[in-house]
Structures are given as structure tokens and as C-alpha cells.
Design a protein around this motif. Structure first.
Motif, mmCIF file in Angstrom:
data_model
loop_
_atom_site.group_PDB
_atom_site.id
_atom_site.type_symbol
_atom_site.label_atom_id
_atom_site.label_comp_id
_atom_site.label_asym_id
_atom_site.label_seq_id
_atom_site.Cartn_x
_atom_site.Cartn_y
_atom_site.Cartn_z
ATOM 1 N N PRO A 167 25.995 5.874 17.713
ATOM 2 C CA PRO A 167 26.792 6.842 18.484
ATOM 3 C C PRO A 167 28.134 7.173 17.828
ATOM 4 N N ASP A 168 28.750 6.201 17.123
ATOM 5 C CA ASP A 168 30.096 6.472 16.605
ATOM 6 C C ASP A 168 30.109 7.403 15.389
ATOM 7 N N ALA A 169 28.938 7.913 15.001
ATOM 8 C CA ALA A 169 28.908 8.921 13.930
ATOM 9 C C ALA A 169 29.237 10.310 14.470
ATOM 10 N N PHE A 170 29.372 10.418 15.817
ATOM 11 C CA PHE A 170 29.568 11.721 16.467
ATOM 12 C C PHE A 170 30.899 11.764 17.213
ATOM 13 N N GLN A 171 31.325 12.998 17.467
ATOM 14 C CA GLN A 171 32.505 13.232 18.306
ATOM 15 C C GLN A 171 32.174 14.334 19.306
ATOM 16 N N PRO A 172 32.143 14.149 20.596
ATOM 17 C CA PRO A 172 32.239 12.858 21.261
ATOM 18 C C PRO A 172 30.970 12.027 21.013
ATOM 19 N N ALA A 173 31.085 10.704 21.167
ATOM 20 C CA ALA A 173 29.943 9.817 20.930
ATOM 21 C C ALA A 173 28.935 9.970 22.069
#
Ligand code: SAM
Length: 255
Positions: A167-173
Motif C-alpha cells: 500500500p505505501d507505494a501509493f498516495q493515498p495508500a
């Protein structure tokens, strides 16, 4: 100009450069490719693709994002198809297209079914999806993940989970893990159904009540003699049958 992510359009933007480069390597774009990206968003994949490709098609629904794209890229490099991908005619792009996208997860399954109408035009597809959806797509019979989606897609495509994206590869996760899947339409179907609509109806009926045995779920299609002729145990459940067996049932029913 900052963009506030819109939940209703499934906007989770990729920001991890390492993950982005791994995706581009998995896609392996070649300058002569006719490629279309579904949902380019803020350009996380569009930018690196356009470093390799002289031209790219994109399909995007969000008007603000479309305005940004128009500002950021010349028309000669980027053709923007503004609108809903579920209504987009992929055959308008030619007969040998490659499709990619970090898909809006809320409509990922309808997108996959929509694209199935254009398999004859598609060389391959690479998508980011919820990991759980990719696991269902590639699942083997007699596993908990195996269902209608597995059978309907495995009928048409060779598919492979490429890698998992946190998930932390995206913004927002997003709340869930994601995965990249490669889908290649079979040039010749391994198990062709004489009537694909009937095949789809039988798969839907069988999985409609997945805990019930085939004798009950398929009684509108097969009697005891039918099961015997096909060599299929009527006490099995949908999850126990592979694509070949579902096709055999459909072809037996098609007189
Ligand atoms: N490709 C970008 C990235 O990786 O950062 C954005 C991916 S985001 C998960 C999904 C994108 O699909 C957004 O740009 C969103 O606006 C777009 N989108 C959502 N629903 C759509 C639809 N029905 N038709 C076309 N694009 C859609």
C-alpha cells in the motif's frame, strides 16, 4: 497545481519510483507498440512510457486530470480519449494493441469483462489490481480463491501474477495490497465453447450457489444421463471443475 484524489474514481496514485520502474520493465514497451493506458492519472506510468514510446493513447474520465494531461503533453505524443473506459471502443485503436493500467479498483472486474469483447485486437495486458482479485484470476480449481472470474478469464487468457505491491507505494495508500498481472489472450482457445453465452450462463449458474453440488446448480442443463455421458460426478461443486469441464458441459448442451 495539486490534485485532490477522488475516491469515486478509485484514485490511488503510484509514487514509489522503484515500483514504477519494475512495472515498466514488466511491460517492456517497444517504440513500435500501439499502447493504451487506462486511467493515466497524474502520469506515474505515462511519463516513463513516453520516454520510450513516441506516442501513447490514454482513456481518462476525470475532467481535471484530462485538463492537466492536455497541458503537460503535446497532442502528437498523447491521444486523450476522454470518458468512461467501460464505454470505450478498444477496436478503434487497431488490431494489435497493448493495454496497461493501474486500474480503479472499484470497477476493475467490469473493466476486465469489457476488455474481453476486444480480445481479437489485443496482444497483451498488464494491470495493477487488488492482490486478492489477481489471486482469484489465476486460482487453480479446488482452492478457495477459484470462482467465476477465474474460469471466465482463464478461458481466454494465459495469466500470471508478476509481483506484489505494498500500500505505501501509493498516495493515498489503499487499504489492501496490490499486484501486477500479465494477461495474454490465447491465439487459439485451448477449450473453445460452441456457444460462449451458454458457457458463461452455465459457469454463472454453477457458482451462483457455490456450496451446492452440480446436480442441483446445473439441473436446468444436465440430467443424470448428461453427467454420466460427460464422466462428471454430479456430487462435485463448481469449484472442482476446470475450464475444460465447463466447456465440455456447455458443448454437450449445445445441440
Ligand atoms: N495511473 C495513475 C497512477 O498509477 O498513479 C492513476 C491510477 S488511479 C488507481 C485510477 C485512474 O483511473 C485515475 O486516474 C482515475 O481518474 C481513472 N478512472 C477511474 N474511473 C475511470 C473510468 N470509468 N474510465 C476511465 N478512467 C477512470
Amino acid at each position: 497545481m495539486s490534485h485532490i484524489p477522488r475516491k469515486r474514481f478509485g484514485q490511488n496514485f503510484l509514487t514509489d519510483q522503484g515500483v514504477i520502474q519494475t512495472i515498466i520493465r514488466a511491460i517492456n514497451p517497444q517504440p513500435g507498440d500501439t499502447m493504451v493506458e487506462i486511467g493515466p492519472g497524474l502520469g506515474a506510468l505515462t511519463d516513463p512510457l513516453l520516454k520510450i514510446l513516441p506516442h501513447l493513447h490514454v482513456v481518462e474520465i476525470d475532467r481535471d486530470i484530462i485538463a492537466r494531461l492536455e497541458n503537460n503533453y503535446p497532442k502528437t505524443k498523447l491521444t486523450i480519449h476522454a470518458g468512461d473506459v467501460l464505454k470505450f471502443d478498444f477496436s478503434s485503436l487497431g488490431e494489435r494493441i497493448r493495454v496497461i493500467g493501474n486500474l480503479p479498483y472499484n470497477i476493475s472486474t467490469p473493466i476486465l469483462f469489457h476488455l474481453s469483447e476486444y480480445v481479437g485486437n489485443i496482444i497483451d495486458m498488464h494491470f495493477m489490481l487488488q492482490k486478492e482479485v489477481v489471486e482469484r484470476m489465476v486460482a487453480a480449481p479446488s482452492t478457495p480463491e477459484y470462482g467465476r472470474l477465474s474460469v471466465m478469464l482463464q478461458y481466454r487468457y494465459a495469466m500470471e501474477l508478476q509481483f506484489i505491491v505494498p500500500p505505501d507505494a501509493f498516495q493515498p495508500a489503499p487499504k489492501v495490497e496490490s499486484a501486477i498481472v500479465r494477461m495474454i489472450p490465447y491465439a487459439e482457445l485451448p477449450h473453445p465453447a460452441k456457444d460462449e453465452a451458454l458457457f458463461g450462463a452455465i459457469v454463472t449458474a454453477a457458482f451462483g450457489q457455490r456450496r451446492k453440488v452440480l446436480r442441483n446448480t446445473l439441473k436446468a442443463y444436465l440430467d443424470a444421463d448428461g453427467f454420466a455421458a460427460l464422466g462428471i460426478d454430479p456430487g462435485l461443486r463448481a469449484e472442482n471443475l476446470g475450464v475444460a469441464e465447463f466447456v465440455a458441459i456447455a458443448n454437450y448442451c449445445k445441440v
